[in-house]
Scaffold this motif. Structure first.
Motif, PDB file in Angstrom:
ATOM      1  N   CYS A 360      -0.833   5.156   4.119  1.00 60.07           N
ATOM      2  CA  CYS A 360      -0.255   5.235   2.775  1.00 60.07           C
ATOM      3  C   CYS A 360      -1.361   5.543   1.763  1.00 60.07           C
ATOM      4  CB  CYS A 360       0.328   3.886   2.361  1.00 60.07           C
ATOM      5  SG  CYS A 360       1.629   3.315   3.443  1.00 60.07           S
ATOM      6  N   GLY A 361      -0.967   6.124   0.660  1.00 57.10           N
ATOM      7  CA  GLY A 361      -1.882   6.307  -0.470  1.00 57.10           C
ATOM      8  C   GLY A 361      -3.121   7.093  -0.089  1.00 57.10           C
ATOM      9  N   THR A 362      -4.241   6.574  -0.507  1.00 58.66           N
ATOM     10  CA  THR A 362      -5.521   7.232  -0.254  1.00 58.66           C
ATOM     11  C   THR A 362      -5.786   7.343   1.250  1.00 58.66           C
ATOM     12  OG1 THR A 362      -6.459   6.630  -2.373  1.00 58.66           O
ATOM     13  CG2 THR A 362      -8.007   6.851  -0.563  1.00 58.66           C
ATOM     14  N   ALA A 363      -5.400   6.329   1.996  1.00 58.27           N
ATOM     15  CA  ALA A 363      -5.613   6.361   3.449  1.00 58.27           C
ATOM     16  C   ALA A 363      -4.856   7.538   4.072  1.00 58.27           C
ATOM     17  CB  ALA A 363      -5.160   5.042   4.064  1.00 58.27           C
ATOM     18  N   SER A 407      -5.784   1.973   7.440  1.00 58.12           N
ATOM     19  CA  SER A 407      -5.499   1.058   6.334  1.00 58.12           C
ATOM     20  C   SER A 407      -6.760   0.301   5.933  1.00 58.12           C
ATOM     21  CB  SER A 407      -4.427   0.057   6.751  1.00 58.12           C
ATOM     22  OG  SER A 407      -4.230  -0.916   5.755  1.00 58.12           O
ATOM     23  N   GLN A 408      -7.109   0.366   4.698  1.00 57.13           N
ATOM     24  CA  GLN A 408      -8.248  -0.395   4.201  1.00 57.13           C
ATOM     25  C   GLN A 408      -7.994  -1.886   4.383  1.00 57.13           C
ATOM     26  OE1 GLN A 408     -10.581  -2.908   2.116  1.00 57.13           O
ATOM     27  NE2 GLN A 408      -8.598  -2.599   1.152  1.00 57.13           N
ATOM     28  N   SER A 409      -6.867  -2.333   3.900  1.00 55.85           N
ATOM     29  CA  SER A 409      -6.584  -3.769   3.901  1.00 55.85           C
ATOM     30  C   SER A 409      -6.149  -4.285   5.262  1.00 55.85           C
ATOM     31  CB  SER A 409      -5.471  -4.072   2.900  1.00 55.85           C
ATOM     32  OG  SER A 409      -4.278  -3.404   3.303  1.00 55.85           O
ATOM     33  N   GLY A 410      -5.492  -3.434   6.059  1.00 53.84           N
ATOM     34  CA  GLY A 410      -4.933  -3.897   7.321  1.00 53.84           C
ATOM     35  C   GLY A 410      -3.663  -4.695   7.141  1.00 53.84           C
ATOM     36  N   THR A 412      -1.024  -3.456   4.809  1.00 55.55           N
ATOM     37  CA  THR A 412       0.016  -2.653   4.149  1.00 55.55           C
ATOM     38  C   THR A 412       1.292  -2.674   4.986  1.00 55.55           C
ATOM     39  OG1 THR A 412      -1.639  -1.293   3.109  1.00 55.55           O
ATOM     40  CG2 THR A 412       0.557  -0.344   3.269  1.00 55.55           C
ATOM     41  N   VAL A 458      -8.796  -1.657  -7.427  1.00 53.99           N
ATOM     42  CA  VAL A 458      -7.519  -1.288  -6.810  1.00 53.99           C
ATOM     43  C   VAL A 458      -7.580   0.154  -6.292  1.00 53.99           C
ATOM     44  CG1 VAL A 458      -5.110  -0.803  -7.339  1.00 53.99           C
ATOM     45  CG2 VAL A 458      -6.102  -2.982  -8.001  1.00 53.99           C
ATOM     46  N   SER A 460      -8.920   3.122  -4.426  1.00 56.12           N
ATOM     47  CA  SER A 460      -9.800   3.152  -3.275  1.00 56.12           C
ATOM     48  C   SER A 460     -10.833   4.285  -3.361  1.00 56.12           C
ATOM     49  CB  SER A 460      -8.916   3.356  -2.041  1.00 56.12           C
ATOM     50  OG  SER A 460      -9.680   3.248  -0.885  1.00 56.12           O
ATOM     51  N   GLN A 467     -13.200   5.810   5.786  1.00 49.28           N
ATOM     52  CA  GLN A 467     -12.061   6.188   6.643  1.00 49.28           C
ATOM     53  C   GLN A 467     -12.270   7.600   7.185  1.00 49.28           C
ATOM     54  OE1 GLN A 467      -8.915   5.529   3.819  1.00 49.28           O
ATOM     55  NE2 GLN A 467      -8.666   3.382   4.353  1.00 49.28           N
ATOM     56  N   GLU A 548      -3.485   7.123 -10.986  1.00 52.58           N
ATOM     57  CA  GLU A 548      -3.633   5.669 -10.871  1.00 52.58           C
ATOM     58  C   GLU A 548      -4.387   5.079 -12.044  1.00 52.58           C
ATOM     59  OE1 GLU A 548      -4.535   4.163  -6.516  1.00 52.58           O
ATOM     60  OE2 GLU A 548      -5.877   5.813  -6.996  1.00 52.58           O
ATOM     61  N   ALA A 666      -1.277  -2.639  -7.054  1.00 52.52           N
ATOM     62  CA  ALA A 666      -1.989  -3.727  -6.391  1.00 52.52           C
ATOM     63  C   ALA A 666      -2.802  -3.133  -5.249  1.00 52.52           C
ATOM     64  CB  ALA A 666      -1.025  -4.751  -5.846  1.00 52.52           C
ATOM     65  N   LYS A 667      -3.804  -3.852  -4.859  1.00 50.64           N
ATOM     66  CA  LYS A 667      -4.719  -3.363  -3.837  1.00 50.64           C
ATOM     67  C   LYS A 667      -4.074  -3.362  -2.462  1.00 50.64           C
ATOM     68  CE  LYS A 667      -8.882  -2.203  -2.571  1.00 50.64           C
ATOM     69  NZ  LYS A 667      -9.154  -0.786  -2.877  1.00 50.64           N
ATOM     70  N   VAL A 669      -0.543  -3.719  -0.534  1.00 47.61           N
ATOM     71  CA  VAL A 669       0.897  -3.691  -0.802  1.00 47.61           C
ATOM     72  C   VAL A 669       1.658  -4.202   0.418  1.00 47.61           C
ATOM     73  CG1 VAL A 669       2.843  -2.266  -1.530  1.00 47.61           C
ATOM     74  CG2 VAL A 669       0.563  -1.811  -2.415  1.00 47.61           C
TER      75      VAL A 669
HETATM   76  C1  G6P Z   1      -2.235   0.740  -2.360  1.00 44.03           C
HETATM   77  C2  G6P Z   1      -3.592   0.890  -2.991  1.00 44.03           C
HETATM   78  C3  G6P Z   1      -4.216   2.224  -2.570  1.00 44.03           C
HETATM   79  C4  G6P Z   1      -4.266   2.297  -1.051  1.00 44.03           C
HETATM   80  C5  G6P Z   1      -2.877   2.093  -0.427  1.00 44.03           C
HETATM   81  C6  G6P Z   1      -2.957   1.893   1.083  1.00 44.03           C
HETATM   82  O1  G6P Z   1      -1.348   1.676  -2.888  1.00 44.03           O
HETATM   83  O2  G6P Z   1      -3.483   0.839  -4.396  1.00 44.03           O
HETATM   84  O3  G6P Z   1      -5.544   2.299  -3.099  1.00 44.03           O
HETATM   85  O4  G6P Z   1      -4.777   3.579  -0.663  1.00 44.03           O
HETATM   86  O5  G6P Z   1      -2.294   0.887  -0.944  1.00 44.03           O
HETATM   87  O6  G6P Z   1      -3.655   0.697   1.314  1.00 44.03           O
HETATM   88  P1  G6P Z   1      -4.377   0.360   2.687  1.00 44.03           P
HETATM   89  O7  G6P Z   1      -4.926  -1.004   2.473  1.00 44.03           O
HETATM   90  O8  G6P Z   1      -3.313   0.402   3.754  1.00 44.03           O
HETATM   91  O9  G6P Z   1      -5.448   1.413   2.931  1.00 44.03           O
END
Ligand code: G6P
Length: 672
Positions: A360-363, A407-410, A412, A458, A460, A467, A548, A666-667, A669
């Protein structure tokens, strides 16, 4: 709001650059009523901190919340246990509001108690109010609870509790958990349970979570049990920090890193009880359990702004190091790419006949770049798909499909659900993630961690570049195992990657013109971004950053698509950012982008051209030229993205926006 009885809510490239390129182509609103529950969307992405020890807990928890504020910043609250009383304070808005309220009260022990829990909330629906902020207290004021997640059977539980006379104060699902926990603890006492103190509280929590459906991390304190915090987790993050005579709980390690670097990752459906001298982990059935101990190698300063105005600027500056760290130790002595966790055999990877990337998003933009690299190096089809769309179109997957989840956060939720769908279809799943022990890597068959360190802003930045590096490494790993690239070819690419941090440092040292340009562009009403090949996802990412952060209309296009519609958007002075491919890599590509630049200029566009150093011919088409170090075509996004990050950040700052915490975002989601 205070007092003893007060009150929920996570990349083929060729031509005149023979060495590298030839190698490359080698082969809730909740209370409404319980009946409304199905249509209600719950507040669900929060930061959680807990502390027990001998020091005043409030400041430790507030410092932790400040580091977790990226997870949500709609409201914040704390509960401190002191001398048989639970003192709470909670406020809608950012943490500063809570701190101000705390500063106005004095002398009641809230600043001195040595057991506390704290919460920062991100609401997906419904007004964030003082009343809905966490912690929530049980009706008898004995138990305080904070929560990240969604209690799906909340409506039924609430009705049940109300039938017994419990009055709800808030609109949240969390309040149910508080009332239930108090009732379970009371029932245990009344039944003459042999358990006492912390053990009784833990048993109460076990009985409570066994009644809950959904996803949650819950932390609770009990007025009668000072010196203990009990927590439970299901499908929601929680880590334990092990101190000396003190212990910590948090949504992620940044909350307690200044106090301890020893951490324990909890498993699914586990309960943890922390007291100053002990950490006891059990499962939801009451059996002893263990978490996974790990040492945090970030230092505390990694979680601070380090002298920059914004975390985002700091994280942009950290990109060279983040890339170097992600590459560290990735080539074994035998010249093989090393992943972090592999529960797949080499034969599994040889059998792969198709790759899907979900993110999702930047990833997702990183995934788009990965497609070019993986297909080029492996000659197998690779599709990139938004995780939120993936499972709903019934993708064709089987055992020989490799799904790469980025996924940055792991955490999402869209990506996690897409991953689970892929696993149900028997596909192999490989995660690229920045967060050790988070859900996505835990549920994957193999993992490559990006060692980017904590990303707080928030929007990325360093996560994206790391990544990309991880995607290149996986593309190379696959090619090597599948026998389409030799070890020396792989090593040559890795070697080139290892030079990018230095190139990036040079680039970052030359961004003054970009900053000046940003100030100039702050009043633009629309900014367009165009690129081809790997420059296309870079254009999308540049536009996303601007949306953003600067809340401006920004669109990214495949440059070839311009003439099929978007060119109609161009008016006198419309800024168009053009990502130009290396003339050394794919001359044809670069010439086509140059033609596109001429097309937009002929229609009045103001062109901001990002091109490789030495590409002097392009200068005559640029109103503003931003030069980036020479880089092989596939790796170029590691350079071309960076000026776009700075542009967006500086435009946002010039417009007076909160760069690190843009509105509505949010960082992490953790809702679909
Ligand atoms: C949110 C963040 C984005 C991020 C996306 C995916 O929308 O605001 O910066 O790219 O989630 O998040 P992830 O943690 O899965 O890389």
């Amino acid at each position: 709001m205070s007092g003893a009885a007060v009150t929920c809510d996570g990349s083929r490239a060729m031509a005149t650059e023979p060495p590298f390129n030839q190698l490359c182509c080698a082969k809730v609103r909740l209370s409404r009523t319980c009946h409304e529950r199905k249509s209600a969307t719950l507040p669900f992405m929060c930061g959680i901190v807990g502390y027990v020890g001998s020091r005043p807990a409030l400041q430790i928890v507030l410092d932790g919340l400040r580091r977790l504020e990226y997870r949500g910043y709609d409201s914040a609250g704390v509960a401190v246990v002191d001398d048989n009383v639970i003192l709470t304070e909670k406020r809608a808005g950012k943490l500063a509001n809570l701190e101000k309220a705390l500063g106005e009260r004095a002398g009641d022990g809230i600043a001195s108690g040595s057991t506390a829990i704290g919460h920062t909330r991100w609401a997906t629906h419904g007004g964030p109010t003082d009343r809905n902020a966490h912690p929530h207290l049980s009706a008898d004021g004995r138990v305080a609870v904070i929560h990240n997640g969604i209690i799906e059977n909340f409506g039924r539980l609430r009705a049940e509790l109300e039938a017994t006379g419990v009055e709800f104060i808030s609109d949240t699902d969390t309040e149910c958990a508080a009332h239930l926990l108090a009732a379970e603890v009371r029932a245990l006492r009344e039944a003459g349970s042999e358990l006492a103190g912390p053990q009784l509280l833990a048993e109460g929590m076990r009985r409570t979570v066994n009644r809950l459906e959904g996803a949650f991390t819950l932390l609770a304190t009990d007025v009668a049990v000072p010196g203990a915090v009990v927590a439970a987790r299901r499908n929601s993050p929680l880590v334990v920090g092990r101190g000396e005579g003190e212990n910590f709980l948090a949504s992620d390690v940044s909350a307690f890193i200044e106090h301890t670097r020893e951490a324990i990752e909890l498993g699914q459906d586990q309960i943890v009880l922390i007291t100053p001298g002990a950490i006891e982990i059990t499962d939801f059935a009451g059996a002893d359990a263990t978490g996974k101990e790990f040492h945090i190698d970030w230092d505390a300063s990694a979680a601070e702004k380090g002298g920059y105005d914004y975390f985002m600027l700091k994280e942009i500056a950290e990109q060279p190091q983040a890339i170097a760290d992600t590459l560290l130790g990735r080539l074994s002595e035998r010249g093989e790419i090393v992943l972090d966790e592999v529960r797949l055999t080499d034969q599994d990877l040889r059998d792969v006949d198709k790759v899907f990337i979900i993110a999702c998003g930047t990833a997702y933009h990183a995934g788009m770049v990965a497609k070019y690299a993986i297909e080029h190096w492996n000659r197998i089809p690779c599709e990139v798909e938004l995780a939120s769309e993936f499972r709903y179109r019934d993708p064709v997957l089987d055992r020989s499909t490799l799904v790469i989840a980025i996924s940055q956060s792991g955490e999402t939720m869209d990506t996690l659900m897409a991953l689970r769908h892929a696993k149900e279809q028997k596909a192999r799943v490989l995660a690229i993630c920045n967060t050790n022990g988070s859900t996505i890597p835990r549920e994957s068959d193999a993992v490559l961690y990006t060692h980017g360190g904590p990303e707080i802003a928030v929007a990325s930045t360093k996560a994206f570049l790391t990544q990309l590096v991880a995607c290149y490494l996986i593309g190379l790993h696959l090619a090597q195992i599948r026998g389409v690239m030799y070890a020396d070819e792989v090593a040559a690419v890795v070697d080139r990657l290892r030079r990018t941090p230095d190139d990036l440092r040079d680039l970052l040292g030359q961004m003054e013109d970009v900053r000046a340009l940003a100030r100039d562009l702050r009043t633009a009403s629309t900014v367009l971004f165009i690129g081809r090949h790997v420059g296309f996802p870079v254009a999308l990412e540049g536009a996303l950053k601007l949306k953003e952060l600067a809340y401006m209309h920004a669109e990214g296009f495949a440059a070839g698509e311009l003439k099929h519609g978007p060119i109609a958007l161009i008016d006198e002075g419309t800024p168009v950012v053009c990502v130009v491919p290396s003339p050394a890599g794919r001359g044809v590509l670069r010439d086509k982008v140059v033609s596109n630049i001429q097309e937009v200029r002929a229609r009045g566009a103001r062109t901001i051209v990002i091109a490789e150093e030495g590409d002097n011919a392009v200068a005559s088409y640029a109103d503003h030229l931003i030069s980036v170090p020479r880089t092989p075509t596939l790796l170029a996004p590691l350079m071309t993205t960076v000026p776009l990050q700075i542009l967006a950040c500086e435009i946002a700052a010039a417009r007076g926006h909160d760069v690190d915490q843009p509105r509505n975002l949010a960082k992490s989601v953790t809702v679909e």
